[in-house]
Enzyme design. Structure first.
Site, PDB file in Angstrom:
ATOM      1  N   ASP A  13     -14.657 -17.994  24.042  1.00 29.74           N
ATOM      2  CA  ASP A  13     -16.062 -18.386  24.203  1.00 29.74           C
ATOM      3  C   ASP A  13     -16.339 -19.110  25.511  1.00 29.74           C
ATOM      4  O   ASP A  13     -17.210 -19.984  25.597  1.00 29.74           O
ATOM      5  CB  ASP A  13     -16.512 -19.267  23.007  1.00 29.74           C
ATOM      6  CG  ASP A  13     -16.303 -18.562  21.686  1.00 29.74           C
ATOM      7  OD1 ASP A  13     -16.438 -17.328  21.647  1.00 29.74           O
ATOM      8  OD2 ASP A  13     -15.993 -19.251  20.692  1.00 29.74           O
ATOM      9  N   LYS A  16     -17.318 -15.105  28.741  1.00 34.00           N
ATOM     10  CA  LYS A  16     -16.820 -13.833  29.299  1.00 34.00           C
ATOM     11  C   LYS A  16     -17.928 -12.787  29.352  1.00 34.00           C
ATOM     12  O   LYS A  16     -18.041 -12.040  30.314  1.00 34.00           O
ATOM     13  CB  LYS A  16     -15.627 -13.320  28.461  1.00 34.00           C
ATOM     14  CG  LYS A  16     -14.421 -14.254  28.521  1.00 34.00           C
ATOM     15  CD  LYS A  16     -13.310 -13.805  27.607  1.00 34.00           C
ATOM     16  CE  LYS A  16     -13.640 -13.935  26.158  1.00 34.00           C
ATOM     17  NZ  LYS A  16     -13.743 -15.325  25.651  1.00 34.00           N
ATOM     18  N   GLY A  40     -16.979 -12.247  20.226  1.00 31.16           N
ATOM     19  CA  GLY A  40     -18.442 -12.214  20.259  1.00 31.16           C
ATOM     20  C   GLY A  40     -18.859 -12.581  21.672  1.00 31.16           C
ATOM     21  O   GLY A  40     -18.690 -13.721  22.079  1.00 31.16           O
ATOM     22  N   HIS A  41     -19.329 -11.607  22.439  1.00 30.49           N
ATOM     23  CA  HIS A  41     -19.658 -11.833  23.846  1.00 30.49           C
ATOM     24  C   HIS A  41     -21.172 -11.761  24.030  1.00 30.49           C
ATOM     25  O   HIS A  41     -21.795 -10.748  23.715  1.00 30.49           O
ATOM     26  CB  HIS A  41     -18.941 -10.796  24.725  1.00 30.49           C
ATOM     27  CG  HIS A  41     -17.442 -10.936  24.675  1.00 30.49           C
ATOM     28  ND1 HIS A  41     -16.589 -10.138  25.377  1.00 30.49           N
ATOM     29  CD2 HIS A  41     -16.653 -11.811  24.001  1.00 30.49           C
ATOM     30  CE1 HIS A  41     -15.334 -10.513  25.137  1.00 30.49           C
ATOM     31  NE2 HIS A  41     -15.358 -11.523  24.290  1.00 30.49           N
ATOM     32  N   GLN A 221     -11.133 -13.332  23.586  1.00 35.16           N
ATOM     33  CA  GLN A 221     -10.471 -14.604  23.265  1.00 35.16           C
ATOM     34  C   GLN A 221     -10.056 -15.332  24.556  1.00 35.16           C
ATOM     35  O   GLN A 221     -10.725 -15.186  25.557  1.00 35.16           O
ATOM     36  CB  GLN A 221      -9.261 -14.376  22.336  1.00 35.16           C
ATOM     37  CG  GLN A 221      -9.631 -13.928  20.929  1.00 35.16           C
ATOM     38  CD  GLN A 221      -9.875 -12.441  20.777  1.00 35.16           C
ATOM     39  OE1 GLN A 221      -9.099 -11.638  21.225  1.00 35.16           O
ATOM     40  NE2 GLN A 221     -10.965 -12.065  20.148  1.00 35.16           N
TER      41      GLN A 221
HETATM   42  P1  GDP Z   1     -17.568 -15.287  25.311  1.00 39.32           P
HETATM   43  O1  GDP Z   1     -17.000 -15.030  23.971  1.00 39.32           O
HETATM   44  O2  GDP Z   1     -16.563 -15.813  26.268  1.00 39.32           O
HETATM   45  O3  GDP Z   1     -18.307 -14.118  25.874  1.00 39.32           O
HETATM   46  O4  GDP Z   1     -18.640 -16.466  25.122  1.00 39.32           O
HETATM   47  P2  GDP Z   1     -19.769 -16.534  23.966  1.00 39.32           P
HETATM   48  O5  GDP Z   1     -20.817 -15.552  24.279  1.00 39.32           O
HETATM   49  O6  GDP Z   1     -19.154 -16.495  22.621  1.00 39.32           O
HETATM   50  O7  GDP Z   1     -20.271 -18.031  24.160  1.00 39.32           O
HETATM   51  C1  GDP Z   1     -20.763 -18.480  25.371  1.00 39.32           C
HETATM   52  C2  GDP Z   1     -22.194 -18.981  25.159  1.00 39.32           C
HETATM   53  O8  GDP Z   1     -22.605 -19.739  26.273  1.00 39.32           O
HETATM   54  C3  GDP Z   1     -23.214 -17.875  25.035  1.00 39.32           C
HETATM   55  O9  GDP Z   1     -24.229 -18.285  24.169  1.00 39.32           O
HETATM   56  C4  GDP Z   1     -23.756 -17.721  26.461  1.00 39.32           C
HETATM   57  O10 GDP Z   1     -25.064 -17.209  26.500  1.00 39.32           O
HETATM   58  C5  GDP Z   1     -23.724 -19.139  26.918  1.00 39.32           C
HETATM   59  N1  GDP Z   1     -23.494 -19.339  28.355  1.00 39.32           N
HETATM   60  C6  GDP Z   1     -22.703 -18.628  29.208  1.00 39.32           C
HETATM   61  N2  GDP Z   1     -22.688 -19.196  30.430  1.00 39.32           N
HETATM   62  C7  GDP Z   1     -23.474 -20.289  30.358  1.00 39.32           C
HETATM   63  C8  GDP Z   1     -23.838 -21.307  31.284  1.00 39.32           C
HETATM   64  O11 GDP Z   1     -23.406 -21.347  32.434  1.00 39.32           O
HETATM   65  N3  GDP Z   1     -24.666 -22.293  30.829  1.00 39.32           N
HETATM   66  C9  GDP Z   1     -25.159 -22.307  29.564  1.00 39.32           C
HETATM   67  N4  GDP Z   1     -25.954 -23.304  29.205  1.00 39.32           N
HETATM   68  N5  GDP Z   1     -24.835 -21.367  28.657  1.00 39.32           N
HETATM   69  C10 GDP Z   1     -23.999 -20.376  29.047  1.00 39.32           C
HETATM   70  P1  IMO Z   2     -14.238 -14.417  22.109  1.00 37.61           P
HETATM   71  O1  IMO Z   2     -13.801 -13.093  22.703  1.00 37.61           O
HETATM   72  C1  IMO Z   2     -13.184 -17.996  19.861  1.00 37.61           C
HETATM   73  C2  IMO Z   2     -10.048 -17.541  16.817  1.00 37.61           C
HETATM   74  C3  IMO Z   2     -10.453 -17.725  15.372  1.00 37.61           C
HETATM   75  C4  IMO Z   2      -9.169 -18.317  14.815  1.00 37.61           C
HETATM   76  C5  IMO Z   2      -8.095 -17.538  15.572  1.00 37.61           C
HETATM   77  C6  IMO Z   2      -7.528 -16.354  14.813  1.00 37.61           C
HETATM   78  O2  IMO Z   2     -15.662 -14.412  21.651  1.00 37.61           O
HETATM   79  O3  IMO Z   2     -13.898 -15.539  23.005  1.00 37.61           O
HETATM   80  P2  IMO Z   2      -8.482 -13.944  14.239  1.00 37.61           P
HETATM   81  O4  IMO Z   2      -9.676 -13.522  13.449  1.00 37.61           O
HETATM   82  O5  IMO Z   2      -8.460 -13.437  15.634  1.00 37.61           O
HETATM   83  O6  IMO Z   2      -7.179 -13.668  13.523  1.00 37.61           O
HETATM   84  O7  IMO Z   2      -8.578 -15.558  14.302  1.00 37.61           O
HETATM   85  O8  IMO Z   2      -8.706 -17.079  16.763  1.00 37.61           O
HETATM   86  N1  IMO Z   2     -10.830 -16.528  17.570  1.00 37.61           N
HETATM   87  C7  IMO Z   2     -11.759 -16.821  18.484  1.00 37.61           C
HETATM   88  N2  IMO Z   2     -12.254 -18.024  18.879  1.00 37.61           N
HETATM   89  N3  IMO Z   2     -13.601 -16.847  20.458  1.00 37.61           N
HETATM   90  C8  IMO Z   2     -13.091 -15.648  20.096  1.00 37.61           C
HETATM   91  O9  IMO Z   2     -13.384 -14.516  20.749  1.00 37.61           O
HETATM   92  C9  IMO Z   2     -12.160 -15.596  19.029  1.00 37.61           C
HETATM   93  N4  IMO Z   2     -11.492 -14.607  18.417  1.00 37.61           N
HETATM   94  C10 IMO Z   2     -10.671 -15.187  17.539  1.00 37.61           C
HETATM   95  O10 IMO Z   2     -11.532 -18.626  15.258  1.00 37.61           O
HETATM   96  O11 IMO Z   2      -9.051 -19.656  15.185  1.00 37.61           O
HETATM   97 MG    MG Z   3     -17.352 -15.535  21.993  1.00 34.24          MG
END
Ligand code: GDP
Ligand code: IMO
Ligand code: MG
Length: 421
Positions: A13, A16, A40-41, A221
């Site tokens: 998170d 990415k 979840g991206h 991840q």
């Molecule tokens: P990922 O799994 O690495 O793609 O990240 P996620 O999408 O799960 O979580 C990142 C969250 O932060 C999302 O809601 C993005 O929209 C948000 N986000 C990404 N970059 C920034 C930033 O520079 N500032 C803020 N405030 N939010 C951001």
């Molecule tokens: P993105 O790509 C954050 C965590 C789960 C748990 C561990 C194992 O959005 O960054 P799993 O279901 O993979 O066997 O769970 O890994 N986990 C993540 N945490 N972002 C993710 O993906 C994750 N994918 C798995 O919360 O701790």
């Molecule tokens: Mg994510």
């Protein structure tokens, strides 16, 4: 031409989705190479928000998405995701590896059962069947994308595997009878629907590299969830580090030109397992609230803490990161003081590396360097020099500590809230 890899350097998170979407403007192909719909991206374009779980983030910029052999696919979720994108006028151009393993219903049942059985010793998985699916792959009990496209092959595989899975489900005391006919019919229907996308993606990709196309490899991840170098056993089941990309996409390591490590300006984690810089106080709550730190996949609140540079250095080392993308710097606005972990104190000793033993990680006390905060920043900043002086100092410190240059700074979720350095 270039092959660029984007990975998370923390516990996932890191942003990415945002960074991959940003760089997709120059890409021809965007490739997922590991993980599944545990990811979840999020991509924000104007007022539109897309949350992708299996489909590569580059499809939002209209680029061809490749779901590589190293990904585990839940066909039901993938078809739903494709359908949702079509409904929103973003029909994805997609190729799926014939070798990608398929998440079957028993993987999801067993993921939940194992977690429930472990009780307070659970991993805190996303319960999407990821671990059981990768386990079956390695145990040579997997079903692959290509197998869905031939009903007889699928029947033979199910005949072999289902009795074992039924035994396991029964052992957990779960009342669920796996219906061979129903699974066969449902999954061969998925196969029919996905057949148009299933191909030898490793050949396509290597041809594209030879033709000097631009390839973006999208990690899921982050390093600390890597099954080898993360906080094992509180990890996912795939290789989230740079090395995972060559196996998971079918390309040689020598073709990768840039390795971008994404660093969230603070730390978050979902699920169980130690988090040395965790803040169980008002500042932690503040980061969670301002950063909207709730899981994109499971909606669980993310645990928050200060930036941990021991973690980021560990990631840079293992993956040979060549540049950093710092995200969510804006979330730190308004904090009077910021702390950054530079080493740990473990059993009276100072260590500057990430220990292997999980109990040691849990016992590590962070050693912090304290920084002055900044009040706010202009969301329209175009250069690092437009940022508050204290924020510039924070960035410079990250570069010095990691010995890796910063190539991008993100100061908001939108495409435009991005500074290329
Ligand atoms: P990922 O799994 O690495 O793609 O990240 P996620 O999408 O799960 O979580 C990142 C969250 O932060 C999302 O809601 C993005 O929209 C948000 N986000 C990404 N970059 C920034 C930033 O520079 N500032 C803020 N405030 N939010 C951001
Ligand atoms: P993105 O790509 C954050 C965590 C789960 C748990 C561990 C194992 O959005 O960054 P799993 O279901 O993979 O066997 O769970 O890994 N986990 C993540 N945490 N972002 C993710 O993906 C994750 N994918 C798995 O919360 O701790
Ligand atoms: Mg994510």
């Amino acid at each position: 031409m270039s092959v660029t890899l984007v990975i998370g350097t923390q516990w996932g998170d890191e942003g990415k989705g945002k960074v991959v979407d940003y760089y997709s403007k120059n890409a021809d192909y965007v490739v997922r190479f590991q993980g599944g719909n545990n990811a979840g991206h999020t991509i924000k374009v104007g007022e539109e928000i897309y949350k992708l779980h299996v489909v590569p983030s580059g499809v939002i910029q209209g680029k061809t998405g490749i779901i590589g052999n190293g990904v585990v696919i839940d066909p039901e979720i993938l078809l739903q995701e494709i359908n949702d994108l079509v409904q929103r006028g973003k029909k994805p151009k997609l190729l799926i590896s014939d070798r990608a393993n398929i998440i079957m219903p028993y993987h999801k049942i067993l993921d939940g059962a194992e977690e429930q059985y472990l009780g307070d010793k659970k991993i805190g998985t996303t319960k999407r069947g990821i671990g059981p699916c990768y386990s079956d792959k390695v145990a040579r009990n997997g079903i692959r994308a290509i197998d869905l496209t031939d009903k007889e092959t699928l029947r033979r595989l199910l005949l072999r595997i289902l009795p074992i899975k039924q035994k396991m489900i029964d052992l957990y005391g779960i009342k669920n009878k796996l219906d061979e006919k129903e699974i066969l019919d449902t999954y061969s229907t998925y196969g029919k629907r996905l057949n148009q996308y299933i191909t030898t993606t490793h050949i396509e990709l290597n041809k594209a590299i030879r033709k000097k196309k631009n390839i973006l490899l999208e990690g899921a991840q982050g390093t600390m969830l890597d099954v080898e170098f993360g906080t094992y056993p509180y990890t996912t089941s795939s290789h989230t580090i740079a090395g995972g990309s060559t196996i998971g996409a079918g390309i040689g390591p020598g073709v990768i030109n840039n390795i971008i490590g994404i660093v969230k300006a603070y730390t978050t984690r979902v699920g169980e397992g130690p988090l040395p810089t965790e803040l169980l106080d008002k500042t932690g709550e503040h980061l969670q609230k301002i950063g909207h730190e709730f899981g994109t996949t499971t909606s669980r609140p993310r645990r928050c803490g200060w930036l941990d540079l021991v973690v980021v250095r560990h990631s840079c080392l293992i993956s040979g990161v060549s540049s950093l993308a710092i995200t969510k710097l804006d979330v730190l606005n308004g904090l009077p003081e910021l702390k950054v972990c530079i080493a740990y104190s473990l059993k009276g000793k100072t260590i500057d590396y990430f220990p292997a033993r999980i109990n040691d990680v849990a016992a590590c006390k962070p050693i912090y360097k304290t920084f002055k905060g900044w009040a706010t920043m202009d969301a329209a900043s175009q250069k690092v020099s437009d940022l508050p002086k204290a924020a510039q100092e924070y960035l410079r410190f990250i570069e010095r500590q990691t010995d890796v240059p910063i190539g991008l700074v993100s100061i908001g979720p939108g495409r435009t809230e991005t500074i290329e350095v």
